[in-house]
Motif scaffolding. Structure first.
Motif, PDB file in Angstrom:
ATOM      1  N   MET A   1      -1.907   3.539   5.232  1.00  0.00           N
ATOM      2  CA  MET A   1      -0.664   4.260   4.974  1.00  0.00           C
ATOM      3  C   MET A   1      -0.549   4.650   3.506  1.00  0.00           C
ATOM      4  O   MET A   1      -1.132   4.006   2.636  1.00  0.00           O
ATOM      5  N   ARG A   2       0.240   5.655   3.282  1.00  0.00           N
ATOM      6  CA  ARG A   2       0.604   6.054   1.927  1.00  0.00           C
ATOM      7  C   ARG A   2       1.814   5.231   1.505  1.00  0.00           C
ATOM      8  O   ARG A   2       2.870   5.305   2.139  1.00  0.00           O
ATOM      9  N   LEU A   3       1.643   4.421   0.451  1.00  0.00           N
ATOM     10  CA  LEU A   3       2.689   3.487   0.064  1.00  0.00           C
ATOM     11  C   LEU A   3       3.179   3.721  -1.360  1.00  0.00           C
ATOM     12  O   LEU A   3       2.414   4.112  -2.233  1.00  0.00           O
ATOM     13  N   ALA A   4       4.467   3.433  -1.563  1.00  0.00           N
ATOM     14  CA  ALA A   4       4.994   3.184  -2.904  1.00  0.00           C
ATOM     15  C   ALA A   4       4.967   1.685  -3.096  1.00  0.00           C
ATOM     16  O   ALA A   4       4.977   0.920  -2.127  1.00  0.00           O
ATOM     17  N   ALA A   5       4.915   1.225  -4.334  1.00  0.00           N
ATOM     18  CA  ALA A   5       4.893  -0.208  -4.610  1.00  0.00           C
ATOM     19  C   ALA A   5       6.010  -0.555  -5.579  1.00  0.00           C
ATOM     20  O   ALA A   5       6.136   0.072  -6.629  1.00  0.00           O
ATOM     21  N   LEU A   6       6.806  -1.551  -5.217  1.00  0.00           N
ATOM     22  CA  LEU A   6       7.772  -2.093  -6.162  1.00  0.00           C
ATOM     23  C   LEU A   6       6.986  -2.895  -7.188  1.00  0.00           C
ATOM     24  O   LEU A   6       6.300  -3.852  -6.841  1.00  0.00           O
ATOM     25  N   PHE A   7       7.086  -2.510  -8.451  1.00  0.00           N
ATOM     26  CA  PHE A   7       6.162  -3.014  -9.466  1.00  0.00           C
ATOM     27  C   PHE A   7       6.899  -3.453 -10.713  1.00  0.00           C
ATOM     28  O   PHE A   7       7.581  -2.662 -11.365  1.00  0.00           O
ATOM     29  N   SER A   8       6.759  -4.735 -11.057  1.00  0.00           N
ATOM     30  CA  SER A   8       7.398  -5.279 -12.250  1.00  0.00           C
ATOM     31  C   SER A   8       6.391  -5.566 -13.351  1.00  0.00           C
ATOM     32  O   SER A   8       6.773  -5.833 -14.484  1.00  0.00           O
ATOM     33  N   GLY A   9       5.108  -5.553 -13.007  1.00  0.00           N
ATOM     34  CA  GLY A   9       4.087  -5.990 -13.942  1.00  0.00           C
ATOM     35  C   GLY A   9       3.780  -7.461 -13.812  1.00  0.00           C
ATOM     36  O   GLY A   9       2.830  -7.963 -14.418  1.00  0.00           O
ATOM     37  N   GLY A  10       4.594  -8.193 -13.029  1.00  0.00           N
ATOM     38  CA  GLY A  10       4.377  -9.609 -12.805  1.00  0.00           C
ATOM     39  C   GLY A  10       3.300  -9.862 -11.757  1.00  0.00           C
ATOM     40  O   GLY A  10       2.809  -8.936 -11.093  1.00  0.00           O
ATOM     41  N   LYS A  11       2.951 -11.115 -11.591  1.00  0.00           N
ATOM     42  CA  LYS A  11       1.828 -11.473 -10.730  1.00  0.00           C
ATOM     43  C   LYS A  11       2.048 -11.105  -9.265  1.00  0.00           C
ATOM     44  O   LYS A  11       1.110 -10.628  -8.603  1.00  0.00           O
ATOM     45  N   ASP A  12       3.266 -11.307  -8.735  1.00  0.00           N
ATOM     46  CA  ASP A  12       3.475 -11.104  -7.310  1.00  0.00           C
ATOM     47  C   ASP A  12       3.406  -9.629  -6.916  1.00  0.00           C
ATOM     48  O   ASP A  12       2.729  -9.266  -5.953  1.00  0.00           O
ATOM     49  N   GLU A  94       4.815   6.592   3.307  1.00  0.00           N
ATOM     50  CA  GLU A  94       5.114   6.128   4.664  1.00  0.00           C
ATOM     51  C   GLU A  94       5.649   4.697   4.677  1.00  0.00           C
ATOM     52  O   GLU A  94       6.147   4.235   5.701  1.00  0.00           O
ATOM     53  N   GLY A  95       5.510   4.021   3.560  1.00  0.00           N
ATOM     54  CA  GLY A  95       5.974   2.638   3.482  1.00  0.00           C
ATOM     55  C   GLY A  95       6.115   2.189   2.046  1.00  0.00           C
ATOM     56  O   GLY A  95       5.784   2.931   1.111  1.00  0.00           O
ATOM     57  N   VAL A  96       6.607   0.960   1.872  1.00  0.00           N
ATOM     58  CA  VAL A  96       6.810   0.385   0.536  1.00  0.00           C
ATOM     59  C   VAL A  96       6.251  -1.036   0.533  1.00  0.00           C
ATOM     60  O   VAL A  96       6.606  -1.853   1.391  1.00  0.00           O
ATOM     61  N   VAL A  97       5.392  -1.324  -0.423  1.00  0.00           N
ATOM     62  CA  VAL A  97       4.839  -2.669  -0.547  1.00  0.00           C
ATOM     63  C   VAL A  97       5.615  -3.448  -1.599  1.00  0.00           C
ATOM     64  O   VAL A  97       6.005  -2.895  -2.638  1.00  0.00           O
TER      65      VAL A  97
END
Length: 230
Positions: A1-12, A94-97
């Motif tokens: 899938m084509r994803l956006a990612a919630l990204f903080s720069g942290g490990k998780d 199509e989704g968000v990781v």
């Protein structure tokens, strides 16, 4: 899938992207939220502006217009909803990781936002065993710095410290003694990934920083950083 990612720069959030790519997903953009308070229930606070460097190292477009206007949960959810809508419009995702591990509240919020926009929530770290997960981070080549602490047992000495096998063993011992979550998902600590396989050519170098400590909790604020060639 084509994803956006919630990204903080942290490990998780970073390791979730790593796992999503291993599963065959394409990361089309990163979404960084900038919460107004350091006790946000949804978002990572320390050094969130550093994600512009990390997105460049990853080679993925970054949406960081998502500044949270208020400090209450409704304001944070509203800001997340708007950011996801923008990502869908710009990148046909199509989704968000996300990097959620055990927080039912966060999982419900992410799933509800995705549902409103007809997107699939992807949570590759959900339910991982803490000690195995932390060991997997190191084994996978993640260089993780602790940039915030807020739990009994985690003192000022941890601010700015990079987690290696020795310090991980100490963290395991401390988590058992004081009862905090080893993954830090409850806000016990915050992290920043300086290097990992997602950054093929560059790594983050911290040039100037200051540690703030009030006797119980602290933050390692990065004042200057740059990308260096590997």
């Amino acid at each position: 899938m084509r994803l956006a990612a919630l990204f903080s720069g942290g490990k998780d959030s970073t390791f979730a992207i790593y796992r999503a790519r291993q599963q065959g997903h394409a990361i089309e953009c990163l979404i960084t939220m900038h919460p107004a308070a350091d006790d946000s229930a949804l978002f990572h606070y320390p050094n969130s502006r550093i994600t512009k460097h990390l997105a460049e190292a990853m080679g993925v477009p970054l949406l960081e217009s998502a500044v949270v206007a208020g400090t209450d949960r409704d304001a944070e959810i509203e800001a997340l909803d708007a950011a996801v809508a923008q990502a869908k419009s710009l990148y046909r995702i199509e989704g968000v990781v996300n990097g959620g591990i055990a927080s039912i509240f966060q999982k419900q919020v992410f799933e509800e936002v995705c549902k409103r926009h007809g997107l699939v929530p992807v949570s590759p770290l959900w339910g991982v065993e803490p000690e195995r997960y932390m060991a997997d981070l190191l084994a996978s080549g993640f260089v993780v710095m602790i940039v915030g602490v807020s739990a009994m047992g985690l003192e000022k000495e941890w601010l700015g410290r990079v987690i290696d096998r020795e310090s991980l063993a100490k963290l395991v011992w401390l988590s058992r003694k004081y009862g905090f979550n080893l993954t830090f998902e409850g806000g016990e600590a915050e992290t920043l990934v300086l290097d990992c396989p997602l950054y093929p050519k560059k790594r983050l170098a911290v040039r100037q920083a200051t540690a703030r400590w009030d006797g119980q909790r602290g933050m390692f604020e990065i004042l200057e950083a740059e990308l260096l060639d590997k």
